[in-house]
Design a protein around this motif. Structure first.
Motif, PDB file in Angstrom:
ATOM      1  N   SER A  64      41.884  24.264  67.661  1.00 35.59           N
ATOM      2  CA  SER A  64      41.174  25.140  68.576  1.00 35.59           C
ATOM      3  C   SER A  64      39.787  24.581  69.013  1.00 35.59           C
ATOM      4  O   SER A  64      39.249  24.865  69.997  1.00 35.59           O
ATOM      5  CB  SER A  64      40.892  26.556  67.852  1.00 35.59           C
ATOM      6  N   VAL A  65      39.613  23.361  68.576  1.00 34.43           N
ATOM      7  CA  VAL A  65      38.234  22.772  68.896  1.00 34.43           C
ATOM      8  C   VAL A  65      38.475  21.378  69.415  1.00 34.43           C
ATOM      9  O   VAL A  65      39.594  20.638  69.397  1.00 34.43           O
ATOM     10  CB  VAL A  65      37.329  22.667  67.575  1.00 34.43           C
ATOM     11  N   ASP A  66      37.512  20.877  70.346  1.00 31.74           N
ATOM     12  CA  ASP A  66      37.474  19.595  71.061  1.00 31.74           C
ATOM     13  C   ASP A  66      36.775  18.368  69.993  1.00 31.74           C
ATOM     14  O   ASP A  66      37.080  17.445  70.318  1.00 31.74           O
ATOM     15  CB  ASP A  66      36.937  19.928  72.328  1.00 31.74           C
ATOM     16  N   VAL A  67      35.637  18.928  69.578  1.00 31.07           N
ATOM     17  CA  VAL A  67      34.658  18.292  68.847  1.00 31.07           C
ATOM     18  C   VAL A  67      34.413  18.884  67.470  1.00 31.07           C
ATOM     19  O   VAL A  67      34.030  19.966  67.613  1.00 31.07           O
ATOM     20  CB  VAL A  67      33.364  17.790  69.501  1.00 31.07           C
ATOM     21  N   PHE A  68      34.311  18.187  66.276  1.00 27.57           N
ATOM     22  CA  PHE A  68      33.889  18.742  65.119  1.00 27.57           C
ATOM     23  C   PHE A  68      32.408  18.130  64.736  1.00 27.57           C
ATOM     24  O   PHE A  68      32.077  16.984  65.094  1.00 27.57           O
ATOM     25  CB  PHE A  68      34.995  18.276  63.928  1.00 27.57           C
ATOM     26  N   ALA A  69      32.118  19.091  64.091  1.00 27.28           N
ATOM     27  CA  ALA A  69      30.406  18.649  63.681  1.00 27.28           C
ATOM     28  C   ALA A  69      30.094  19.114  62.210  1.00 27.28           C
ATOM     29  O   ALA A  69      30.353  20.226  61.798  1.00 27.28           O
ATOM     30  CB  ALA A  69      29.209  19.303  64.493  1.00 27.28           C
ATOM     31  N   LEU A  70      29.562  18.067  61.306  1.00 29.69           N
ATOM     32  CA  LEU A  70      29.108  18.517  60.272  1.00 29.69           C
ATOM     33  C   LEU A  70      27.654  17.854  60.188  1.00 29.69           C
ATOM     34  O   LEU A  70      27.353  16.805  59.732  1.00 29.69           O
ATOM     35  CB  LEU A  70      30.167  17.689  59.401  1.00 29.69           C
ATOM     36  N   PRO A  71      26.602  18.539  60.459  1.00 23.73           N
ATOM     37  CA  PRO A  71      25.342  18.028  60.611  1.00 23.73           C
ATOM     38  C   PRO A  71      24.459  17.967  59.463  1.00 23.73           C
ATOM     39  O   PRO A  71      23.444  18.728  59.280  1.00 23.73           O
ATOM     40  CB  PRO A  71      24.616  19.004  61.670  1.00 23.73           C
ATOM     41  N   ALA A  72      25.000  17.737  58.273  1.00 22.90           N
ATOM     42  CA  ALA A  72      24.368  18.159  56.900  1.00 22.90           C
ATOM     43  C   ALA A  72      23.084  17.249  56.553  1.00 22.90           C
ATOM     44  O   ALA A  72      22.611  16.069  57.347  1.00 22.90           O
ATOM     45  CB  ALA A  72      25.458  17.214  55.775  1.00 22.90           C
ATOM     46  N   VAL A  73      22.333  17.876  55.942  1.00 22.39           N
ATOM     47  CA  VAL A  73      21.016  17.186  55.457  1.00 22.39           C
ATOM     48  C   VAL A  73      20.902  16.799  54.154  1.00 22.39           C
ATOM     49  O   VAL A  73      19.738  16.410  53.551  1.00 22.39           O
ATOM     50  CB  VAL A  73      19.764  18.383  55.671  1.00 22.39           C
ATOM     51  N   ALA A  74      22.120  16.996  53.322  1.00 24.63           N
ATOM     52  CA  ALA A  74      22.241  16.246  52.142  1.00 24.63           C
ATOM     53  C   ALA A  74      23.620  15.533  52.262  1.00 24.63           C
ATOM     54  O   ALA A  74      24.566  16.073  52.423  1.00 24.63           O
ATOM     55  CB  ALA A  74      22.125  17.285  50.963  1.00 24.63           C
ATOM     56  N   GLY A  75      23.575  14.512  51.506  1.00 23.60           N
ATOM     57  CA  GLY A  75      25.036  13.512  51.757  1.00 23.60           C
ATOM     58  C   GLY A  75      25.968  13.636  50.590  1.00 23.60           C
ATOM     59  O   GLY A  75      25.692  13.864  49.580  1.00 23.60           O
ATOM     60  N   SER A  76      27.029  13.881  51.271  1.00 24.13           N
ATOM     61  CA  SER A  76      28.336  13.858  50.331  1.00 24.13           C
ATOM     62  C   SER A  76      29.316  13.790  51.190  1.00 24.13           C
ATOM     63  O   SER A  76      29.433  13.917  52.164  1.00 24.13           O
ATOM     64  CB  SER A  76      28.457  14.945  49.453  1.00 24.13           C
ATOM     65  N   PHE A  77      30.630  13.157  50.592  1.00 23.95           N
ATOM     66  CA  PHE A  77      31.836  12.928  51.517  1.00 23.95           C
ATOM     67  C   PHE A  77      32.415  14.207  52.177  1.00 23.95           C
ATOM     68  O   PHE A  77      32.562  15.212  51.483  1.00 23.95           O
ATOM     69  CB  PHE A  77      33.062  12.312  50.596  1.00 23.95           C
ATOM     70  N   GLY A  78      32.449  14.361  53.365  1.00 21.43           N
ATOM     71  CA  GLY A  78      32.800  15.644  53.936  1.00 21.43           C
ATOM     72  C   GLY A  78      34.523  15.518  54.119  1.00 21.43           C
ATOM     73  O   GLY A  78      35.119  15.004  55.184  1.00 21.43           O
ATOM     74  N   THR A  79      35.133  16.259  53.269  1.00 24.61           N
ATOM     75  CA  THR A  79      36.661  16.439  53.398  1.00 24.61           C
ATOM     76  C   THR A  79      36.936  17.001  54.734  1.00 24.61           C
ATOM     77  O   THR A  79      38.017  16.432  55.436  1.00 24.61           O
ATOM     78  CB  THR A  79      37.136  17.273  52.054  1.00 24.61           C
ATOM     79  N   VAL A  80      36.241  17.968  54.965  1.00 22.37           N
ATOM     80  CA  VAL A  80      36.567  18.590  56.494  1.00 22.37           C
ATOM     81  C   VAL A  80      36.394  17.688  57.649  1.00 22.37           C
ATOM     82  O   VAL A  80      37.081  17.717  58.370  1.00 22.37           O
ATOM     83  CB  VAL A  80      35.842  19.949  56.841  1.00 22.37           C
ATOM     84  N   LEU A  81      35.447  16.641  57.503  1.00 28.11           N
ATOM     85  CA  LEU A  81      35.136  15.705  58.454  1.00 28.11           C
ATOM     86  C   LEU A  81      36.455  14.885  58.869  1.00 28.11           C
ATOM     87  O   LEU A  81      36.721  14.358  59.691  1.00 28.11           O
ATOM     88  CB  LEU A  81      33.904  14.999  58.065  1.00 28.11           C
ATOM     89  N   ALA A  82      37.108  14.309  57.610  1.00 28.96           N
ATOM     90  CA  ALA A  82      38.145  13.427  57.488  1.00 28.96           C
ATOM     91  C   ALA A  82      39.381  14.069  57.993  1.00 28.96           C
ATOM     92  O   ALA A  82      40.201  13.681  58.832  1.00 28.96           O
ATOM     93  CB  ALA A  82      38.174  13.170  56.105  1.00 28.96           C
ATOM     94  N   GLU A  83      39.471  15.393  57.542  1.00 28.73           N
ATOM     95  CA  GLU A  83      40.635  16.224  57.877  1.00 28.73           C
ATOM     96  C   GLU A  83      40.718  16.547  59.466  1.00 28.73           C
ATOM     97  O   GLU A  83      41.552  16.496  60.222  1.00 28.73           O
ATOM     98  CB  GLU A  83      40.738  17.392  57.334  1.00 28.73           C
ATOM     99  N   ALA A  84      39.314  16.636  60.193  1.00 23.80           N
ATOM    100  CA  ALA A  84      39.406  16.795  61.633  1.00 23.80           C
ATOM    101  C   ALA A  84      39.583  15.422  62.331  1.00 23.80           C
ATOM    102  O   ALA A  84      40.242  15.534  63.178  1.00 23.80           O
ATOM    103  CB  ALA A  84      37.796  17.242  62.029  1.00 23.80           C
ATOM    104  N   MET A  85      39.282  14.643  61.685  1.00 25.63           N
ATOM    105  CA  MET A  85      39.528  13.360  62.533  1.00 25.63           C
ATOM    106  C   MET A  85      41.230  13.025  62.256  1.00 25.63           C
ATOM    107  O   MET A  85      41.728  12.485  63.089  1.00 25.63           O
ATOM    108  CB  MET A  85      38.784  12.070  61.930  1.00 25.63           C
TER     109      MET A  85
END
Length: 400
Positions: free
Chosen positions: A292-313
């Motif tokens: 349903s989305v065209d662009v995914f955003a994970l604007p974290a202020v503390a760093g860790s691997f974003g599983t959701v980020l990788a799955e979106a890509m």
């Protein structure tokens, strides 16, 4: 009073009998939370546990009983799950007094022990004998609110993590980027270190049922907590003038570990009727979200691997995230998106607008690269090589 003590003792004896391991395992995974709790850590632990079980390994998971309705002992996806009753939480960390004892019992029955950090109780989980190889997985450096109690918890957690890393056979992190920037790097570099990205699910094939218009749809998926930077995403979305644009915010804010910040996000959302809060999504609902989305955003202020980020890509969705070690790795490793400074709504909006116009052919090429790098199979292959090597060491010790 005596009857109450007798009742407590009978209950403890009964629970101990239920939780006593009665078989040997190739791999025991210790995780503070597990299915059905939803987080990146629990998804990673479950994917590794069930993936290794599907490959013929005997796998146990030890976790906290975060919901009193869950059974103390269970079988899920070919994995034996042992849950220790939880007394309370200290910030995000479950306090389950029998948890260390249970991990110790299972470690003695296992060829490899897999610990997930940070976990304040981890220091008590190390097996007393060096017979059992320990793989410590550093998911992130702890990020806690700046309250006095939370600072004290963070200091204890850090001290425990350092001690565990120094005693580990192998330390795993999602990337060298994350490990080198970690405050635990002085301890990690003295151990055997292996970067392995978490197993990420292929979420293709969903239906765009959360899409409302033909305008730009921006998505966020994750726990509704302050360190995800959602308020900055909402402010960035305010800058997009298109009345048909939508911001879809999905995630759990009812039973999360740590304080949710829905009220702060809601204050930002109230200014814009185009923002939607979808709540927690599971299974096919997550596939539908990505569709349903065209662009995914994970604007974290503390760093860790974003599983959701990788799955979106992997689903073909270009993504924007913040320039933090660990957080930026999925984007920098594939080039499928943009990295912006943390807490910068202006830069975030510019990146979203730029990614909304990228050509389809580029998306498809980058999505293939993301699936090759972050798929469940790729991660499990790397984990199985590591676990097999360590299991061989255990067998060699047993037959000396």
């Amino acid at each position: 009073m005596c009857s109450g003590i007798r009742k407590f003792c009978r209950r403890a004896t009964s629970e101990n009998a239920v939780l006593m391991p009665d078989r040997k395992y190739d791999l025991t995974i210790a995780a503070p939370y597990y299915e059905p709790y939803v987080s990146g850590l629990t998804q990673t632990a479950r994917s590794i546990a069930e993936g290794m079980a599907n490959r013929g390994w005997r796998v146990a998971v030890v976790t906290a009983q975060h919901d009193a309705e869950l059974p103390l002992r269970d079988a899920v996806g070919g994995v034996d799950v042992y849950r220790s009753p939880m007394l309370t939480r200290a910030s995000r960390s479950p306090l389950a007094c029998r948890y260390p004892m249970l991990v110790g019992q299972l470690a003695r029955q296992s060829s490899v022990l897999h610990l997930n950090l940070p976990m304040p109780a981890a220091g008590l989980l190390m097996p007393p004998a060096p017979r059992v190889p320990v793989v410590s997985v550093l998911h992130s450096d702890p990020h806690l609110p700046s309250k006095r109690f939370c600072r004290a918890v963070a200091r204890v957690s850090d001290a425990v993590s350092r001690a565990v890393i120094r005693r580990s056979t192998v330390v795993v992190a999602s990337s060298r980027d994350q490990a080198h920037a970690s405050r635990f790097w002085p301890e990690i570099r003295d151990r055997t270190f292996t970067p392995i990205a978490p197993p990420c699910l292929d979420r293709r094939g969903g239906e765009p049922r959360y899409r409302e218009t033909r305008g730009l749809h921006v998505g966020f998926l994750g726990r509704i907590v302050a360190d995800k930077g959602i308020a900055y995403l909402v402010r960035a979305f305010h800058r997009i003038a298109d009345p048909d644009a939508r911001l879809l915010i999905a995630g759990n804010y009812h039973t999360i570990a740590g304080d949710n910040n829905l009220a702060a996000v809601q204050a930002e959302i109230d200014r814009d009727s185009r923002v939607r809060i979808l709540g927690e999504l599971r299974g096919r609902e997550v596939n539908d979200f990505y569709a349903s989305v065209d662009v995914f955003a994970l604007p974290a202020v503390a760093g860790s691997f974003g599983t959701v980020l990788a799955e979106a890509m992997m689903s073909g969705i270009p993504s924007v995230t913040t320039d933090l070690p660990g957080s930026r790795y999925p984007v920098t490793a594939t080039g499928f998106g943009l990295v912006v400074p943390p807490r910068d709504p202006h830069a975030l909006e510019q990146a979203i607008s730029e990614l909304a116009t990228v050509p389809r052919e580029w998306r498809e090429r980058k999505a293939r690269a993301a699936r090759a790098r972050f798929s469940v199979a790729t991660s499990l292959d790397a984990h199985e090589v590591l676990f097999s090597t360590l299991r061989g060491r255990t067998a060699a010790r047993q037959y000396r």
